[in-house]
Write an enzyme that holds these catalytic residues in place. Structure first.
Site, PDB file in Angstrom:
ATOM      1  N   ASP A 182      -0.826 -17.346  14.379  1.00  0.00           N
ATOM      2  CA  ASP A 182      -1.959 -17.677  13.521  1.00  0.00           C
ATOM      3  C   ASP A 182      -1.668 -19.028  12.879  1.00  0.00           C
ATOM      4  O   ASP A 182      -0.652 -19.663  13.183  1.00  0.00           O
ATOM      5  CB  ASP A 182      -2.198 -16.570  12.470  1.00  0.00           C
ATOM      6  CG  ASP A 182      -3.697 -16.418  12.171  1.00  0.00           C
ATOM      7  OD1 ASP A 182      -4.307 -17.411  11.733  1.00  0.00           O
ATOM      8  OD2 ASP A 182      -4.239 -15.316  12.376  1.00  0.00           O
ATOM      9  N   HIS A 255      -7.631 -20.347  14.347  1.00  0.00           N
ATOM     10  CA  HIS A 255      -6.350 -19.789  13.905  1.00  0.00           C
ATOM     11  C   HIS A 255      -5.178 -20.401  14.663  1.00  0.00           C
ATOM     12  O   HIS A 255      -4.211 -19.710  15.006  1.00  0.00           O
ATOM     13  CB  HIS A 255      -6.357 -18.257  14.059  1.00  0.00           C
ATOM     14  CG  HIS A 255      -7.297 -17.571  13.104  1.00  0.00           C
ATOM     15  ND1 HIS A 255      -6.944 -17.241  11.822  1.00  0.00           N
ATOM     16  CD2 HIS A 255      -8.595 -17.187  13.235  1.00  0.00           C
ATOM     17  CE1 HIS A 255      -7.974 -16.670  11.209  1.00  0.00           C
ATOM     18  NE2 HIS A 255      -8.996 -16.627  12.046  1.00  0.00           N
ATOM     19  N   GLU A 319     -13.467 -16.342  13.913  1.00  0.00           N
ATOM     20  CA  GLU A 319     -13.424 -17.353  12.854  1.00  0.00           C
ATOM     21  C   GLU A 319     -12.993 -18.728  13.370  1.00  0.00           C
ATOM     22  O   GLU A 319     -12.054 -19.322  12.857  1.00  0.00           O
ATOM     23  CB  GLU A 319     -12.469 -16.874  11.743  1.00  0.00           C
ATOM     24  CG  GLU A 319     -12.937 -15.580  11.113  1.00  0.00           C
ATOM     25  CD  GLU A 319     -11.923 -14.971  10.135  1.00  0.00           C
ATOM     26  OE1 GLU A 319     -12.364 -14.297   9.195  1.00  0.00           O
ATOM     27  OE2 GLU A 319     -10.708 -15.150  10.332  1.00  0.00           O
TER      28      GLU A 319
HETATM   29  C1  ACM Z   1     -10.591 -10.810  11.600  1.00  0.00           C
HETATM   30  O1  ACM Z   1     -10.426 -10.037  10.628  1.00  0.00           O
HETATM   31  N1  ACM Z   1     -10.668 -12.112  11.399  1.00  0.00           N
HETATM   32  C2  ACM Z   1     -10.710 -10.315  12.944  1.00  0.00           C
END
Ligand code: ACM
Length: 524
Positions: A182, A255, A319
Protein backbone atom coordinates in the site's frame (compact mmCIF):
# COMPACT_ATOMS: atom_id res chain seq x y z
CA UNK A 1 -22.00 -33.22 27.91
CA UNK A 2 -22.93 -30.14 25.94
CA UNK A 3 -21.26 -29.35 22.65
CA UNK A 4 -20.33 -25.81 21.70
CA UNK A 5 -19.34 -26.09 18.08
CA UNK A 6 -18.71 -22.77 16.38
CA UNK A 7 -19.71 -22.36 13.59
CA UNK A 8 -22.78 -24.44 14.29
CA UNK A 9 -22.87 -27.47 11.96
CA UNK A 10 -25.62 -28.16 9.47
CA UNK A 11 -26.67 -31.21 11.45
CA UNK A 12 -25.66 -32.21 14.96
CA UNK A 13 -26.93 -35.13 16.99
CA UNK A 14 -25.76 -35.32 20.59
CA UNK A 15 -25.52 -38.91 21.88
CA UNK A 16 -24.92 -40.79 25.12
CA UNK A 17 -21.42 -41.11 26.50
CA UNK A 18 -18.05 -39.75 25.58
CA UNK A 19 -14.76 -40.66 23.96
CA UNK A 20 -11.70 -40.52 26.19
CA UNK A 21 -8.41 -39.89 24.41
CA UNK A 22 -5.80 -42.18 25.98
CA UNK A 23 -2.02 -41.70 25.81
CA UNK A 24 -1.69 -45.04 23.99
CA UNK A 25 -4.18 -44.08 21.24
CA UNK A 26 -3.23 -43.87 17.58
CA UNK A 27 -4.54 -41.91 14.62
CA UNK A 28 -5.38 -44.04 11.61
CA UNK A 29 -6.08 -43.01 8.06
CA UNK A 30 -7.84 -44.60 5.13
CA UNK A 31 -7.44 -43.42 1.58
CA UNK A 32 -4.92 -41.32 -0.31
CA UNK A 33 -1.76 -39.58 0.90
CA UNK A 34 -3.72 -36.44 1.72
CA UNK A 35 -5.62 -38.42 4.41
CA UNK A 36 -2.27 -39.27 5.99
CA UNK A 37 -1.30 -35.60 5.80
CA UNK A 38 -4.49 -34.66 7.67
CA UNK A 39 -3.90 -37.39 10.27
CA UNK A 40 -0.44 -35.93 10.88
CA UNK A 41 -1.92 -32.47 11.23
CA UNK A 42 -4.35 -33.76 13.85
CA UNK A 43 -1.54 -35.52 15.74
CA UNK A 44 0.42 -32.27 15.72
CA UNK A 45 -2.60 -30.34 16.98
CA UNK A 46 -3.20 -32.75 19.86
CA UNK A 47 0.39 -33.08 21.00
CA UNK A 48 1.29 -29.84 22.86
CA UNK A 49 -1.54 -29.81 25.39
CA UNK A 50 -1.88 -33.57 25.92
CA UNK A 51 1.81 -34.33 25.75
CA UNK A 52 0.82 -37.49 23.81
CA UNK A 53 2.88 -38.46 20.79
CA UNK A 54 0.01 -40.14 18.96
CA UNK A 55 1.38 -42.33 16.17
CA UNK A 56 -0.13 -42.05 12.70
CA UNK A 57 -0.67 -45.28 10.75
CA UNK A 58 -2.72 -46.66 7.93
CA UNK A 59 -5.84 -48.57 8.96
CA UNK A 60 -7.86 -48.93 12.17
CA UNK A 61 -7.11 -46.88 15.27
CA UNK A 62 -8.93 -45.04 18.04
CA UNK A 63 -9.27 -42.00 15.76
CA UNK A 64 -9.68 -42.62 12.03
CA UNK A 65 -9.63 -40.12 9.18
CA UNK A 66 -11.12 -41.59 6.02
CA UNK A 67 -11.01 -39.94 2.62
CA UNK A 68 -13.05 -41.74 0.00
CA UNK A 69 -11.04 -40.69 -3.09
CA UNK A 70 -8.06 -38.51 -4.00
CA UNK A 71 -8.77 -34.79 -4.11
CA UNK A 72 -10.36 -33.84 -7.44
CA UNK A 73 -9.46 -30.74 -9.44
CA UNK A 74 -10.78 -27.62 -7.73
CA UNK A 75 -13.80 -25.86 -9.20
CA UNK A 76 -13.59 -22.70 -11.33
CA UNK A 77 -13.10 -20.57 -8.22
CA UNK A 78 -10.44 -22.87 -6.78
CA UNK A 79 -12.53 -24.66 -4.14
CA UNK A 80 -13.10 -28.29 -3.20
CA UNK A 81 -16.03 -29.80 -1.33
CA UNK A 82 -15.72 -29.23 2.41
CA UNK A 83 -18.42 -31.62 3.53
CA UNK A 84 -17.48 -34.01 6.32
CA UNK A 85 -19.10 -36.40 8.76
CA UNK A 86 -17.80 -36.72 12.30
CA UNK A 87 -18.72 -39.62 14.57
CA UNK A 88 -17.60 -39.55 18.14
CA UNK A 89 -18.49 -42.62 20.23
CA UNK A 90 -17.06 -44.09 23.44
CA UNK A 91 -15.21 -46.65 21.33
CA UNK A 92 -13.61 -44.26 18.86
CA UNK A 93 -13.71 -41.28 16.53
CA UNK A 94 -14.20 -41.33 12.78
CA UNK A 95 -13.99 -38.36 10.41
CA UNK A 96 -15.06 -39.06 6.84
CA UNK A 97 -14.94 -36.83 3.79
CA UNK A 98 -14.64 -36.99 0.04
CA UNK A 99 -11.75 -34.53 0.08
CA UNK A 100 -8.89 -33.49 2.31
CA UNK A 101 -10.62 -30.10 2.65
CA UNK A 102 -13.53 -31.88 4.29
CA UNK A 103 -11.16 -33.73 6.63
CA UNK A 104 -9.48 -30.45 7.53
CA UNK A 105 -12.83 -28.97 8.59
CA UNK A 106 -13.78 -32.15 10.45
CA UNK A 107 -10.50 -31.98 12.39
CA UNK A 108 -11.32 -28.46 13.55
CA UNK A 109 -14.79 -29.55 14.65
CA UNK A 110 -13.33 -32.49 16.59
CA UNK A 111 -10.83 -30.21 18.38
CA UNK A 112 -13.74 -28.07 19.54
CA UNK A 113 -15.38 -31.10 21.17
CA UNK A 114 -12.36 -31.61 23.44
CA UNK A 115 -11.83 -29.46 26.55
CA UNK A 116 -10.74 -25.92 25.67
CA UNK A 117 -7.31 -26.63 27.18
CA UNK A 118 -6.56 -28.68 24.06
CA UNK A 119 -5.59 -25.34 22.45
CA UNK A 120 -2.85 -24.71 25.00
CA UNK A 121 0.75 -24.65 23.81
CA UNK A 122 2.04 -26.36 26.97
CA UNK A 123 1.12 -29.75 28.53
CA UNK A 124 -1.88 -29.70 30.84
CA UNK A 125 -1.28 -32.79 32.99
CA UNK A 126 -4.26 -34.15 34.84
CA UNK A 127 -6.77 -32.98 32.24
CA UNK A 128 -9.16 -35.71 31.03
CA UNK A 129 -9.27 -35.40 27.24
CA UNK A 130 -12.88 -36.28 26.77
CA UNK A 131 -15.13 -35.48 23.81
CA UNK A 132 -18.91 -35.95 24.00
CA UNK A 133 -20.42 -38.55 21.69
CA UNK A 134 -21.98 -36.94 18.60
CA UNK A 135 -22.86 -37.45 15.00
CA UNK A 136 -22.14 -34.36 12.89
CA UNK A 137 -22.96 -34.06 9.20
CA UNK A 138 -21.75 -30.80 7.90
CA UNK A 139 -20.96 -28.65 4.90
CA UNK A 140 -20.68 -24.88 4.49
CA UNK A 141 -23.33 -22.60 3.05
CA UNK A 142 -20.80 -20.60 1.08
CA UNK A 143 -17.47 -21.44 -0.45
CA UNK A 144 -15.45 -18.28 0.28
CA UNK A 145 -15.12 -17.66 4.03
CA UNK A 146 -12.20 -15.48 4.82
CA UNK A 147 -10.35 -12.72 6.56
CA UNK A 148 -8.15 -10.01 5.10
CA UNK A 149 -5.05 -8.78 6.92
CA UNK A 150 -3.27 -5.53 6.00
CA UNK A 151 0.49 -6.03 6.33
CA UNK A 152 1.35 -2.64 4.83
CA UNK A 153 0.14 -0.07 7.34
CA UNK A 154 1.51 -2.27 10.08
CA UNK A 155 3.84 -5.13 9.38
CA UNK A 156 3.15 -8.56 10.86
CA UNK A 157 5.96 -11.09 11.18
CA UNK A 158 5.61 -14.57 9.72
CA UNK A 159 4.78 -16.13 13.10
CA UNK A 160 1.97 -13.65 13.70
CA UNK A 161 0.64 -14.17 10.19
CA UNK A 162 0.65 -17.95 10.66
CA UNK A 163 -1.15 -17.52 13.97
CA UNK A 164 -3.76 -15.37 12.20
CA UNK A 165 -4.23 -18.16 9.63
CA UNK A 166 -4.45 -20.81 12.33
CA UNK A 167 -7.19 -18.89 14.13
CA UNK A 168 -9.28 -18.47 11.01
CA UNK A 169 -8.80 -22.17 10.19
CA UNK A 170 -10.15 -23.03 13.65
CA UNK A 171 -13.34 -21.28 12.56
CA UNK A 172 -13.47 -23.50 9.48
CA UNK A 173 -12.71 -20.48 7.34
CA UNK A 174 -10.70 -21.15 4.22
CA UNK A 175 -9.40 -17.92 2.65
CA UNK A 176 -6.60 -15.71 3.91
CA UNK A 177 -6.62 -12.52 1.84
CA UNK A 178 -3.25 -10.88 2.35
CA UNK A 179 -3.03 -7.14 1.64
CA UNK A 180 0.69 -6.94 0.95
CA UNK A 181 1.35 -3.49 -0.42
CA UNK A 182 0.00 0.00 0.00
CA UNK A 183 1.07 3.63 0.05
CA UNK A 184 2.66 3.18 3.47
CA UNK A 185 4.88 0.22 2.66
CA UNK A 186 5.72 -2.38 0.01
CA UNK A 187 6.11 -5.66 1.86
CA UNK A 188 7.10 -8.35 -0.67
CA UNK A 189 10.47 -9.16 -2.13
CA UNK A 190 10.39 -8.96 -5.93
CA UNK A 191 13.71 -10.17 -7.33
CA UNK A 192 13.50 -8.15 -10.54
CA UNK A 193 12.83 -4.87 -8.72
CA UNK A 194 14.95 -4.75 -5.55
CA UNK A 195 14.22 -1.09 -4.84
CA UNK A 196 10.60 -2.04 -4.08
CA UNK A 197 11.81 -3.35 -0.74
CA UNK A 198 15.06 -1.34 -0.41
CA UNK A 199 13.14 1.92 -0.71
CA UNK A 200 9.46 1.03 -0.67
CA UNK A 201 9.35 -1.05 2.51
CA UNK A 202 10.41 1.79 4.83
CA UNK A 203 8.53 4.95 5.71
CA UNK A 204 10.38 7.85 7.29
CA UNK A 205 8.00 8.14 10.22
CA UNK A 206 4.40 7.48 11.13
CA UNK A 207 1.44 9.60 12.12
CA UNK A 208 0.68 9.47 15.84
CA UNK A 209 -2.99 9.31 16.80
CA UNK A 210 -5.98 9.98 14.61
CA UNK A 211 -5.78 11.26 11.03
CA UNK A 212 -8.69 13.51 11.97
CA UNK A 213 -6.85 15.20 14.87
CA UNK A 214 -5.10 18.48 14.12
CA UNK A 215 -2.25 19.35 14.01
CA UNK A 216 -0.76 16.08 12.80
CA UNK A 217 2.06 14.72 14.91
CA UNK A 218 4.64 12.20 13.75
CA UNK A 219 6.81 9.79 15.71
CA UNK A 220 10.08 10.66 13.92
CA UNK A 221 10.97 6.95 13.73
CA UNK A 222 11.50 5.00 10.50
CA UNK A 223 9.15 2.02 10.20
CA UNK A 224 9.65 -0.91 7.87
CA UNK A 225 9.58 -4.61 7.19
CA UNK A 226 9.02 -6.99 4.32
CA UNK A 227 8.62 -10.67 3.53
CA UNK A 228 11.30 -12.50 1.60
CA UNK A 229 9.97 -14.93 -0.97
CA UNK A 230 10.90 -17.74 1.43
CA UNK A 231 8.79 -16.06 4.12
CA UNK A 232 5.84 -15.94 1.74
CA UNK A 233 6.32 -19.60 0.91
CA UNK A 234 6.32 -20.49 4.60
CA UNK A 235 2.96 -18.81 5.08
CA UNK A 236 1.51 -20.44 1.96
CA UNK A 237 2.69 -23.88 3.13
CA UNK A 238 1.36 -23.33 6.67
CA UNK A 239 -2.02 -22.32 5.26
CA UNK A 240 -2.11 -25.11 2.66
CA UNK A 241 -1.66 -27.74 5.37
CA UNK A 242 -4.83 -26.37 6.94
CA UNK A 243 -6.52 -26.25 3.55
CA UNK A 244 -6.62 -22.47 3.66
CA UNK A 245 -6.00 -20.59 0.42
CA UNK A 246 -3.79 -17.51 0.55
CA UNK A 247 -4.99 -14.84 -1.88
CA UNK A 248 -2.30 -12.17 -2.30
CA UNK A 249 -3.31 -8.59 -2.99
CA UNK A 250 -1.06 -6.08 -4.69
CA UNK A 251 -3.18 -2.95 -4.78
CA UNK A 252 -2.95 -1.17 -8.16
CA UNK A 253 -3.16 1.38 -9.84
CA UNK A 254 -3.88 3.42 -6.66
CA UNK A 255 -2.36 2.81 -3.23
CA UNK A 256 1.01 2.66 -4.97
CA UNK A 257 3.08 5.45 -3.34
CA UNK A 258 5.64 2.99 -1.98
CA UNK A 259 6.29 1.51 -5.43
CA UNK A 260 6.38 4.92 -7.11
CA UNK A 261 8.80 6.17 -4.45
CA UNK A 262 11.07 3.27 -5.40
CA UNK A 263 10.60 3.59 -9.17
CA UNK A 264 9.41 7.12 -10.03
CA UNK A 265 8.98 6.16 -13.69
CA UNK A 266 5.82 4.25 -12.62
CA UNK A 267 4.14 7.47 -11.54
CA UNK A 268 2.93 10.74 -12.89
CA UNK A 269 6.24 12.46 -13.59
CA UNK A 270 8.50 14.95 -11.83
CA UNK A 271 5.69 16.87 -10.21
CA UNK A 272 4.12 13.73 -8.83
CA UNK A 273 6.90 12.00 -6.96
CA UNK A 274 5.62 10.70 -3.62
CA UNK A 275 7.60 9.34 -0.71
CA UNK A 276 6.49 6.22 1.12
CA UNK A 277 3.46 7.71 2.79
CA UNK A 278 3.69 8.49 6.50
CA UNK A 279 0.00 8.96 7.22
CA UNK A 280 -3.36 7.43 6.30
CA UNK A 281 -6.11 8.35 3.84
CA UNK A 282 -6.28 8.26 0.05
CA UNK A 283 -3.30 9.51 -1.95
CA UNK A 284 -3.79 11.27 -5.29
CA UNK A 285 -0.73 9.45 -6.66
CA UNK A 286 -1.47 6.53 -8.97
CA UNK A 287 0.43 4.45 -11.48
CA UNK A 288 0.67 5.96 -14.94
CA UNK A 289 -0.93 3.84 -17.60
CA UNK A 290 2.10 3.34 -19.86
CA UNK A 291 2.70 -0.08 -21.46
CA UNK A 292 5.96 -0.19 -19.50
CA UNK A 293 4.06 0.19 -16.22
CA UNK A 294 1.71 -2.62 -17.20
CA UNK A 295 4.80 -4.72 -17.97
CA UNK A 296 6.16 -3.94 -14.50
CA UNK A 297 2.89 -5.12 -12.93
CA UNK A 298 2.96 -8.33 -14.97
CA UNK A 299 6.55 -8.95 -13.84
CA UNK A 300 5.53 -8.53 -10.22
CA UNK A 301 2.61 -10.90 -10.64
CA UNK A 302 4.76 -13.42 -12.53
CA UNK A 303 7.05 -13.74 -9.50
CA UNK A 304 4.10 -13.96 -7.14
CA UNK A 305 2.40 -16.65 -9.21
CA UNK A 306 5.45 -18.84 -8.50
CA UNK A 307 4.74 -18.49 -4.79
CA UNK A 308 0.94 -18.29 -4.47
CA UNK A 309 -0.96 -21.19 -6.07
CA UNK A 310 -4.37 -19.57 -5.47
CA UNK A 311 -6.81 -19.44 -8.36
CA UNK A 312 -7.58 -15.79 -7.59
CA UNK A 313 -5.05 -12.96 -7.52
CA UNK A 314 -6.28 -9.70 -6.03
CA UNK A 315 -5.27 -6.50 -7.84
CA UNK A 316 -6.97 -4.10 -5.44
CA UNK A 317 -8.21 -1.37 -7.77
CA UNK A 318 -9.95 0.63 -5.05
CA UNK A 319 -9.65 4.35 -4.46
CA UNK A 320 -7.57 5.25 -7.52
CA UNK A 321 -8.19 8.99 -8.01
CA UNK A 322 -8.22 10.13 -11.64
CA UNK A 323 -6.79 13.60 -11.07
CA UNK A 324 -3.26 12.80 -12.21
CA UNK A 325 -4.59 11.25 -15.41
CA UNK A 326 -6.96 14.16 -16.01
CA UNK A 327 -4.13 16.65 -15.66
CA UNK A 328 -1.48 14.74 -17.60
CA UNK A 329 -0.92 15.44 -21.29
CA UNK A 330 0.69 12.01 -21.61
CA UNK A 331 -2.39 10.30 -20.14
CA UNK A 332 -4.54 12.16 -22.68
CA UNK A 333 -2.28 10.85 -25.46
CA UNK A 334 -2.58 7.30 -24.16
CA UNK A 335 -6.37 7.62 -24.04
CA UNK A 336 -6.45 8.85 -27.63
CA UNK A 337 -4.16 6.02 -28.80
CA UNK A 338 -6.43 3.48 -27.11
CA UNK A 339 -9.66 5.07 -28.29
CA UNK A 340 -10.73 5.98 -24.75
CA UNK A 341 -12.78 9.05 -23.92
CA UNK A 342 -12.85 9.11 -20.09
CA UNK A 343 -10.02 8.80 -17.58
CA UNK A 344 -11.75 5.95 -15.70
CA UNK A 345 -11.44 3.93 -18.90
CA UNK A 346 -7.68 3.97 -18.35
CA UNK A 347 -8.19 1.92 -15.22
CA UNK A 348 -10.61 -0.35 -17.06
CA UNK A 349 -7.96 -0.83 -19.80
CA UNK A 350 -5.40 -1.73 -17.15
CA UNK A 351 -7.74 -4.16 -15.36
CA UNK A 352 -8.71 -5.86 -18.63
CA UNK A 353 -5.07 -6.32 -19.60
CA UNK A 354 -4.30 -7.94 -16.24
CA UNK A 355 -7.45 -10.05 -16.43
CA UNK A 356 -6.37 -11.42 -19.82
CA UNK A 357 -2.83 -11.96 -18.52
CA UNK A 358 -4.06 -13.91 -15.51
CA UNK A 359 -6.38 -16.02 -17.62
CA UNK A 360 -3.51 -16.86 -19.98
CA UNK A 361 -1.75 -18.28 -16.88
CA UNK A 362 -4.77 -20.22 -15.64
CA UNK A 363 -5.55 -17.69 -12.91
CA UNK A 364 -8.43 -15.32 -12.26
CA UNK A 365 -8.54 -11.67 -11.35
CA UNK A 366 -10.26 -10.35 -8.25
CA UNK A 367 -10.55 -6.65 -7.45
CA UNK A 368 -12.42 -4.27 -5.16
CA UNK A 369 -15.72 -3.15 -6.67
CA UNK A 370 -14.25 -0.01 -8.29
CA UNK A 371 -13.04 -2.32 -11.08
CA UNK A 372 -16.65 -2.41 -12.30
CA UNK A 373 -16.42 1.27 -13.23
CA UNK A 374 -15.48 1.66 -16.86
CA UNK A 375 -16.30 -1.96 -17.59
CA UNK A 376 -14.48 -5.24 -17.07
CA UNK A 377 -15.08 -8.73 -18.44
CA UNK A 378 -17.36 -11.03 -16.45
CA UNK A 379 -14.37 -13.33 -15.89
CA UNK A 380 -13.15 -10.87 -13.26
CA UNK A 381 -14.47 -11.39 -9.74
CA UNK A 382 -15.45 -8.48 -7.55
CA UNK A 383 -15.01 -7.88 -3.82
CA UNK A 384 -17.98 -5.68 -2.94
CA UNK A 385 -17.16 -3.35 -0.07
CA UNK A 386 -19.17 -0.17 -0.74
CA UNK A 387 -22.63 -1.64 -0.16
CA UNK A 388 -23.18 0.77 2.74
CA UNK A 389 -23.38 3.79 0.48
CA UNK A 390 -24.18 2.26 -2.90
CA UNK A 391 -26.92 -0.15 -1.75
CA UNK A 392 -27.18 -3.79 -2.81
CA UNK A 393 -28.32 -3.19 -6.39
CA UNK A 394 -24.86 -2.94 -7.86
CA UNK A 395 -23.94 -6.25 -6.24
CA UNK A 396 -26.97 -7.94 -7.72
CA UNK A 397 -26.20 -6.32 -11.08
CA UNK A 398 -22.62 -7.59 -10.96
CA UNK A 399 -23.84 -11.13 -10.26
CA UNK A 400 -26.42 -10.90 -13.05
CA UNK A 401 -23.71 -9.65 -15.40
CA UNK A 402 -21.79 -12.85 -14.71
CA UNK A 403 -19.21 -11.74 -12.14
CA UNK A 404 -18.39 -13.88 -9.16
CA UNK A 405 -18.59 -11.74 -6.04
CA UNK A 406 -17.06 -11.83 -2.59
CA UNK A 407 -19.05 -9.87 -0.02
CA UNK A 408 -16.85 -7.60 2.08
CA UNK A 409 -19.18 -4.76 3.03
CA UNK A 410 -18.13 -2.00 5.39
CA UNK A 411 -21.58 -2.35 6.95
CA UNK A 412 -21.00 -5.90 8.27
CA UNK A 413 -17.42 -6.95 7.68
CA UNK A 414 -15.00 -4.08 8.47
CA UNK A 415 -13.36 -5.21 11.67
CA UNK A 416 -11.21 -2.08 11.83
CA UNK A 417 -14.39 -0.21 12.84
CA UNK A 418 -15.38 0.47 16.43
CA UNK A 419 -17.47 -2.24 18.04
CA UNK A 420 -19.13 -0.55 20.97
CA UNK A 421 -20.23 2.74 22.49
CA UNK A 422 -18.83 4.85 23.99
CA UNK A 423 -15.98 4.96 21.50
CA UNK A 424 -13.96 7.14 23.89
CA UNK A 425 -13.53 4.03 26.03
CA UNK A 426 -12.36 1.92 23.11
CA UNK A 427 -8.84 1.86 21.68
CA UNK A 428 -8.43 4.33 18.81
CA UNK A 429 -9.98 2.96 15.61
CA UNK A 430 -10.53 4.29 12.12
CA UNK A 431 -14.17 5.16 12.79
CA UNK A 432 -17.44 3.45 11.93
CA UNK A 433 -19.47 1.25 14.28
CA UNK A 434 -19.82 -2.47 13.82
CA UNK A 435 -21.04 -4.33 16.91
CA UNK A 436 -20.96 -8.10 17.12
CA UNK A 437 -24.74 -8.36 16.80
CA UNK A 438 -24.63 -6.51 13.49
CA UNK A 439 -21.99 -8.87 12.10
CA UNK A 440 -24.25 -11.75 13.09
CA UNK A 441 -27.22 -10.15 11.33
CA UNK A 442 -25.45 -10.21 7.97
CA UNK A 443 -27.45 -12.00 5.23
CA UNK A 444 -25.03 -13.15 2.58
CA UNK A 445 -27.77 -14.90 0.59
CA UNK A 446 -28.73 -12.23 -1.94
CA UNK A 447 -32.45 -12.26 -2.51
CA UNK A 448 -32.50 -10.39 -5.83
CA UNK A 449 -30.10 -12.79 -7.49
CA UNK A 450 -31.73 -15.34 -9.80
CA UNK A 451 -31.28 -18.91 -8.47
CA UNK A 452 -29.12 -19.95 -11.42
CA UNK A 453 -26.71 -17.11 -10.57
CA UNK A 454 -26.70 -17.60 -6.80
CA UNK A 455 -23.55 -19.72 -7.01
CA UNK A 456 -21.70 -16.61 -8.17
CA UNK A 457 -21.93 -15.27 -4.65
CA UNK A 458 -18.78 -17.05 -3.58
CA UNK A 459 -19.05 -15.96 0.03
CA UNK A 460 -17.63 -13.22 2.18
CA UNK A 461 -14.76 -12.02 4.29
CA UNK A 462 -13.88 -9.70 7.16
CA UNK A 463 -11.36 -6.87 6.78
CA UNK A 464 -8.55 -6.06 9.20
CA UNK A 465 -7.10 -2.82 7.91
CA UNK A 466 -4.28 -1.90 10.24
CA UNK A 467 -3.75 1.87 10.14
CA UNK A 468 -4.60 1.98 13.82
CA UNK A 469 -3.92 -1.64 14.69
CA UNK A 470 -0.27 -2.03 15.59
CA UNK A 471 -0.07 -4.82 18.15
CA UNK A 472 -1.05 -8.46 18.16
CA UNK A 473 -3.35 -8.04 21.15
CA UNK A 474 -5.18 -5.19 19.48
CA UNK A 475 -5.48 -7.24 16.29
CA UNK A 476 -7.05 -10.05 18.33
CA UNK A 477 -9.37 -7.57 20.02
CA UNK A 478 -10.64 -6.20 16.71
CA UNK A 479 -10.84 -9.58 14.95
CA UNK A 480 -12.48 -11.66 17.67
CA UNK A 481 -15.18 -12.45 18.38
CA UNK A 482 -16.50 -10.56 15.33
CA UNK A 483 -14.74 -12.97 12.98
CA UNK A 484 -16.32 -15.85 14.92
CA UNK A 485 -19.75 -14.38 14.13
CA UNK A 486 -18.87 -13.92 10.48
CA UNK A 487 -17.54 -17.48 10.25
CA UNK A 488 -20.92 -18.77 11.45
CA UNK A 489 -22.90 -16.49 9.14
CA UNK A 490 -20.96 -17.82 6.16
CA UNK A 491 -20.96 -21.47 7.22
CA UNK A 492 -24.29 -22.19 8.91
CA UNK A 493 -27.63 -22.24 7.05
CA UNK A 494 -29.68 -19.13 7.93
CA UNK A 495 -32.58 -21.16 9.34
CA UNK A 496 -30.25 -22.64 11.97
CA UNK A 497 -28.72 -19.37 13.12
CA UNK A 498 -29.88 -17.66 16.33
CA UNK A 499 -27.90 -14.88 17.96
CA UNK A 500 -28.76 -15.93 21.51
CA UNK A 501 -27.59 -19.45 20.78
CA UNK A 502 -24.41 -18.08 19.20
CA UNK A 503 -23.69 -16.02 22.33
CA UNK A 504 -24.25 -19.09 24.45
CA UNK A 505 -21.67 -21.08 22.48
CA UNK A 506 -19.38 -18.06 22.36
CA UNK A 507 -19.04 -18.22 26.14
CA UNK A 508 -17.42 -21.66 25.76
CA UNK A 509 -15.50 -20.53 22.70
CA UNK A 510 -13.87 -17.80 24.79
CA UNK A 511 -12.20 -20.51 26.86
CA UNK A 512 -10.57 -21.71 23.62
CA UNK A 513 -9.31 -18.19 23.01
CA UNK A 514 -8.00 -17.95 26.56
CA UNK A 515 -6.18 -21.28 26.32
CA UNK A 516 -4.13 -20.02 23.39
CA UNK A 517 -3.66 -16.42 24.50
CA UNK A 518 -6.04 -14.77 22.04
CA UNK A 519 -6.93 -11.33 23.39
CA UNK A 520 -10.50 -11.39 22.07
CA UNK A 521 -12.76 -8.53 23.12
CA UNK A 522 -14.25 -9.74 26.43
CA UNK A 523 -17.73 -8.28 25.88
CA UNK A 524 -20.60 -8.51 25.02
C1 ACM B 1 -11.16 -0.41 0.78
O1 ACM B 1 -11.60 -0.39 1.96
N1 ACM B 1 -10.53 0.65 0.30
C2 ACM B 1 -11.35 -1.55 -0.07
Amino acid sequence: MKTNLLPLPRSLEEREGAFLLAPAAAIGYEGPASAREMAELLAEYLRPATGYALPVREGPAEIVLAQTAPDPEPDEAGFLSEAYALDVAPGGVRIEAATSWGLARGIQAFRQLLPAEIYAAEPRPGQAWEAPAVRVEDAPELRWRGLMLDSSRHFWGVDDVCRFVELLAQHRMNVFHWHLTDDQGWRVEIRKYPRLTEVGSVRRETLVGSLGAWPHRFDGTPYGGFYTQDDLRRVVAFAARRRVTVVPEIDMPGHMCAAIAAYPELGGGEWARPEVRTFWGISQHVLNMEESTLAFCKDVWSELMEIFPSRFLHIGGDEAPRREWEESRRAQELMAERGLTKPEQLQAWFTKELDAFFRSRGRRLLGWDEILEGGVDPSAAVACWRVGWKGWDYVNDAVRAGHDVVLAPTSHAYFDYYQDEPVAEEPLAIGGMLPLSKVYSFSPRLTAVPPEAARRVLGGQGQLWTEYIGTRDYLDYMAYPRASALAEVLWTPPERRRYADFLDRLAAHRARFAAQGVAARPRP
